[in-house]
Design a protein around this motif. Structure first.
Motif, PDB file in Angstrom:
ATOM      1  N   HIS A 293      -9.809   4.057  -2.836  1.00 41.53           N
ATOM      2  CA  HIS A 293      -8.845   4.666  -4.066  1.00 41.53           C
ATOM      3  C   HIS A 293      -9.664   4.004  -5.379  1.00 41.53           C
ATOM      4  O   HIS A 293      -9.872   4.477  -6.241  1.00 41.53           O
ATOM      5  CB  HIS A 293      -7.403   4.354  -4.112  1.00 41.53           C
ATOM      6  CG  HIS A 293      -7.234   4.296  -5.857  1.00 41.53           C
ATOM      7  ND1 HIS A 293      -6.922   2.840  -6.358  1.00 41.53           N
ATOM      8  CD2 HIS A 293      -6.339   5.744  -6.293  1.00 41.53           C
ATOM      9  CE1 HIS A 293      -5.936   3.364  -7.659  1.00 41.53           C
ATOM     10  NE2 HIS A 293      -6.359   5.068  -7.078  1.00 41.53           N
TER      11      HIS A 293
ATOM     12  N   LEU B 219       0.654  -1.341   0.378  1.00 37.73           N
ATOM     13  CA  LEU B 219       0.172   0.264  -0.098  1.00 37.73           C
ATOM     14  C   LEU B 219       0.987   1.467  -0.066  1.00 37.73           C
ATOM     15  O   LEU B 219       1.663   0.983   0.792  1.00 37.73           O
ATOM     16  CB  LEU B 219      -0.861  -0.048   1.442  1.00 37.73           C
ATOM     17  CG  LEU B 219      -2.051  -0.773   1.105  1.00 37.73           C
ATOM     18  CD1 LEU B 219      -2.525  -0.771   2.559  1.00 37.73           C
ATOM     19  CD2 LEU B 219      -3.009  -0.831   0.108  1.00 37.73           C
TER      20      LEU B 219
ATOM     21  N   ASP C 280      -6.372   3.612   1.511  1.00 32.09           N
ATOM     22  CA  ASP C 280      -6.799   2.409   1.247  1.00 32.09           C
ATOM     23  C   ASP C 280      -7.439   2.080  -0.245  1.00 32.09           C
ATOM     24  O   ASP C 280      -7.360   2.937  -1.097  1.00 32.09           O
ATOM     25  CB  ASP C 280      -8.442   3.100   1.965  1.00 32.09           C
ATOM     26  CG  ASP C 280      -9.125   2.004   2.252  1.00 32.09           C
ATOM     27  OD1 ASP C 280      -8.963   0.970   2.888  1.00 32.09           O
ATOM     28  OD2 ASP C 280     -10.078   1.473   1.736  1.00 32.09           O
ATOM     29  N   LYS C 281      -7.052   1.031  -0.513  1.00 32.84           N
ATOM     30  CA  LYS C 281      -7.760   0.362  -1.554  1.00 32.84           C
ATOM     31  C   LYS C 281      -8.951   0.628  -2.174  1.00 32.84           C
ATOM     32  O   LYS C 281      -9.542   0.703  -3.058  1.00 32.84           O
ATOM     33  CB  LYS C 281      -7.048  -1.531  -1.853  1.00 32.84           C
ATOM     34  CG  LYS C 281      -5.522  -1.580  -1.988  1.00 32.84           C
ATOM     35  CD  LYS C 281      -5.227  -3.167  -2.347  1.00 32.84           C
ATOM     36  CE  LYS C 281      -3.888  -2.748  -2.209  1.00 32.84           C
ATOM     37  NZ  LYS C 281      -3.054  -4.022  -2.395  1.00 32.84           N
TER      38      LYS C 281
ATOM     39  N   ARG D  18      -1.893   1.791  -9.189  1.00 36.68           N
ATOM     40  CA  ARG D  18      -1.863   3.091  -8.779  1.00 36.68           C
ATOM     41  C   ARG D  18      -1.102   4.401  -9.825  1.00 36.68           C
ATOM     42  O   ARG D  18       0.153   5.439  -9.602  1.00 36.68           O
ATOM     43  CB  ARG D  18      -1.188   3.367  -7.568  1.00 36.68           C
ATOM     44  CG  ARG D  18      -1.879   2.935  -6.183  1.00 36.68           C
ATOM     45  CD  ARG D  18      -3.006   3.350  -6.299  1.00 36.68           C
ATOM     46  NE  ARG D  18      -3.511   4.358  -5.625  1.00 36.68           N
ATOM     47  CZ  ARG D  18      -3.316   5.074  -4.512  1.00 36.68           C
ATOM     48  NH1 ARG D  18      -3.550   4.282  -3.899  1.00 36.68           N
ATOM     49  NH2 ARG D  18      -3.465   6.573  -4.362  1.00 36.68           N
TER      50      ARG D  18
END
Ligand code: HEM
Length: 502
Positions: free
Chosen positions: A118, A94, A114-115, A445
């Motif tokens: 996101h 992360l 936080d996934k 990302r």
């Protein structure tokens, strides 16, 4: 009391890091240090930032070691396998460290950790950034190129030679472009030839220097943030003390005030029923026209990221691309030949539909992104609590890891990696380097604005190279750099003259 406080400070500042270092519960001492103090303190990394070009220094350590320790809890890796493990689509890592420290109460798409959070944010903006929708922004880019060309023509006074700072003008171009693409706002910076934006705050009208304010805030933060444990205390103390940091952060507030003002303006237009095509529209309502009801602080955080990440990086890339072209006359001639055939002298501003298929133009841009990536340092990621095997080595949980693009782009997969050779991007074997070329990072990302940046860069460079003779004022000179978060080049003075048939 003072003795007591001093003893506590001594314990915290010196003994605790020394104890942690020698205790070495994570077994990080097996990795060589990037600098004398790396195992004990982040000061070594901070000093590298002060010296100017941090990623180049880290790269020197990587020439001897694939993994180096750059801070007590931070490791820098260098191989394609490490890129996959740390940033790839299936990574359990992360964002960590600096992102958490820097984010305010409302993190943006860029710094949210936080996934799920996101993914929610990315879904909202992905429609606007989708490749099939990108060309709808082209007219906004074309408008800015026209404004820049009008200024350059004026400076050239028909066919005379003028001197311009390409670094400054390319940045005026990118701030104008992103303000229009994100908010349908016309800043007027290209027309006035400066980054001054007039805003209204609760204290009345105020002039803000967009680029200067943005850079001041980022400059101060990027000097201290690597000491994540102490950053908040340092910032609190240094904001109160007159001096460099106080001045830089105060200026930086101008950028936040400008963002607040621009969001308010855009919101008012939305409430007045104007239907505007831009990114922020996607934050107000979904594609069916239903309100999203996001908090205003979240919208401001997203706009701040877009106005920062969406302008600074592309301006850097344009400056580097132009710099390398000026240093390599044979490359410039070959590019001109490609443009002459494709544009046929008939497009004053190059059309994206034409330039998007020009391999040599892309090769020139990619080669300068390879040698001088705008985001050059190793982007922090935190290993999962259970740890992770990176490049064949098990790394304990909650360790910060990263791969600097500056080093990845000098992988042995790129032959003569220090040489500027756009031709390499036309070779078949360039495909083998795919996972190693990470100017936009990679995985979930990775950069959402990459394609917009290519539109801006290809259209502007093609137009300028076709229309003007350009050369360095100091052909022997090199670009200076300051590496904050982004790798900022210094001024790039160019001689510029309209070409005979243009
Ligand atoms: C040459 C130009 C550009 C370069 C080199 C670049 C580079 C990057 C990199 C390396 C990241 C990953 C950052 C991280 O992990 O911390 C990133 C993310 C991002 N970029 Fe860019 N960028 C460019 C242009 C743009 C543009 C034009 C926009 C907006 C219009 C943009 C918006 C963003 C956003 C919102 C993120 C966060 C994405 C996410 O986490 O989902 N970038 N960019």
């Amino acid at each position: 009391m003072i003795v007591y406080l001093l003893s506590v400070a001594l314990l915290l500042l010196i003994l605790e890091p020394l104890f942690t270092y020698y205790w070495d519960s994570k077994k990080l001492r097996r990795f060589p240090n990037a600098s004398f103090l790396s195992g004990i303190s982040d000061i070594g990394y901070i000093l590298k930032r002060y010296r100017g070009f941090r990623s180049k220094e880290i790269h020197e350590s990587h020439q001897e070691h694939p993994v180096v320790r750059v801070g007590p809890n931070t490791l820098s890796f260098s191989t394609p396998d490490a890129i996959r493990a740390i940033y790839g689509h299936n990574t359990p890592c992360l964002k960590g460290g600096t992102y958490v420290t820097a984010a305010g109460t409302h993190p943006s798409l860029l710094d949210v950790v936080d996934k799920q959070e996101h993914a929610r944010k990315r879904r909202i903006l992905s429609h606007a950034f989708a490749t099939r929708n990108l060309e709808q922004w082209e007219f906004k880019v074309t408008d800015k190129v026209q404004k820049l060309v009008a200024q350059f023509d004026l400076l050239c006074n028909d066919k005379e030679e003028a001197i311009i700072d390409f670094r400054m003008w390319s940045n005026l171009f990118t701030i104008e472009a992103i303000a229009d693409i994100a908010l349908s706002h016309h800043l007027g910076c290209l027309t006035q030839g400066s980054d001054l934006v007039t805003i209204t705050t609760k204290d009345g009208e105020k002039a803000v220097n967009y680029i200067d304010c943005l850079h001041s805030g980022r400059r101060a933060t990027s000097m201290l943030i690597w000491s994540t444990k102490w950053f908040t205390s340092w910032r609190f103390a240094l904001k109160a003390l007159p001096g460099f940091f106080q001045t830089q952060w105060r200026k930086g507030q101008g950028f936040d005030e400008m963002v607040r003002y621009l969001v308010q303006q855009r919101l008012r237009r939305h409430e007045n029923g104007e239907q505007l095509e831009d990114f922020v529209g996607c934050l107000f309502q979904d594609k069916h026209g239903d309100a999203r009801n996001l908090e205003i602080a979240e919208i401001e955080a997203e706009v701040a990221t877009l106005l920062d990440a969406g302008s600074d990086t592309t301006a850097i890339s344009l400056t580097h691309a132009m710099y390398f072209l000026m240093k390599a006359p044979a490359t410039l001639s070959r590019l001109r030949e490609e443009l002459q055939v494709a544009l046929d002298g008939s497009q004053e501003v190059a059309k994206y539909a034409t330039v998007k298929n020009l391999p040599y133009l892309y090769a020139c841009i990619n080669e300068s992104l390879r040698l001088l990536p705008p985001v050059a340092f190793g982007l922090n990621r935190m290993t999962p609590p259970e740890g992770l095997t990176i490049d064949g080595t098990w790394i304990p949980g909650n360790t910060l890891v990263g791969v600097p693009a500056y080093t990845a782009h000098r992988s042995p997969l790129f032959s003569n990696s220090e040489q500027y050779q756009p031709e390499r991007w036309l070779e078949d074997d360039i495909k083998e380097t795919q996972g190693t070329f990470i100017p936009f990072s990679t995985g979930a990302r990775g950069c959402i604005g990459r394609n917009i940046s290519y539109i801006e860069q290809t259209v502007l460079l093609a137009t300028l190279v076709q229309r003007y003779d350009l050369s360095l004022v100091d052909p022997e000179g090199n670009l200076d750099h300051e590496e904050a978060f982004n790798l900022w080049p210094g001024p790039l003075p160019l001689k510029i003259r309209r070409r005979d048939n243009c």
